[in-house]
Design a protein around this motif. Sequence first.
Motif: not given
Length: 246
Positions: A1-22
């Motif tokens: 049985m061949k299983i593929l698991v898709c994983i994402s990298k996400v910010p930790d829930t304690t991270s402060k969120i901010a944006f740049t470049d307008g």
Amino acid sequence: MKILVCISKVPDTTSKIAFTDGNTQFDSNGVQYIINPYDEWYALVRGLELKEANGGSVTVLNVGEADNDPTIRKALAIGADDAVRINTNPKDALSAAKMIADYAKENAFDMILCGKETIDYNGSQVGGMIAAVRDQPYISNASKLDMNANVATVERDIQGGKEVIEVETPFVLSAAKGMAEARIPNMRGIMAARTKPLNVVEPSAVEDTSSIVEYELPPAKGDCKMVSADNPAELLELLRNEAKII
């Protein structure tokens, strides 16, 4: 049985969120990243349990650039046999799904597992899009998955009860709470992860169909208003005319 698991990298829930470049780019300075919990705790761990019970292999796949490698190594430490990183920063869910589907087509996996959503965008899109591109059955928000040869019995929560589905491999499934219990990498797993293969492949040609116009933080919470328990009329007035929820 061949299983593929898709994983994402996400910010930790304690991270402060901010944006740049307008407000068109996420500001990653000082942000601690983790494996998306739904991918790790439920999809990956259940994939490992199925491999341990039935034999086979578990491959984790991430669409991202080289700075994702430490996150991928954690998935290897938890127990995945090998890993693949598609070497690009996906523009949206559809481009990521198409690249994953193209890789899966070349490698004939029996099932593709992913978390029900990522905790940063909460889109719940990639799993269904992979299934659509691959023309395979898709089961969303699954809380239980058992295998008997090539037939899966899947349970998912629905309004007012549970739904039980049977599906033959190959299929795509998104995992929700209840699918498995989280595993913590032990020292042996961490050491083994250093030598497990992490294969970097170039992305397939995918047309971008969307772009980020702007990010916006939610409005700041207002001041708390205290209402005396002896004055319910004032509370009703505030709920009706200011909060407008009744």
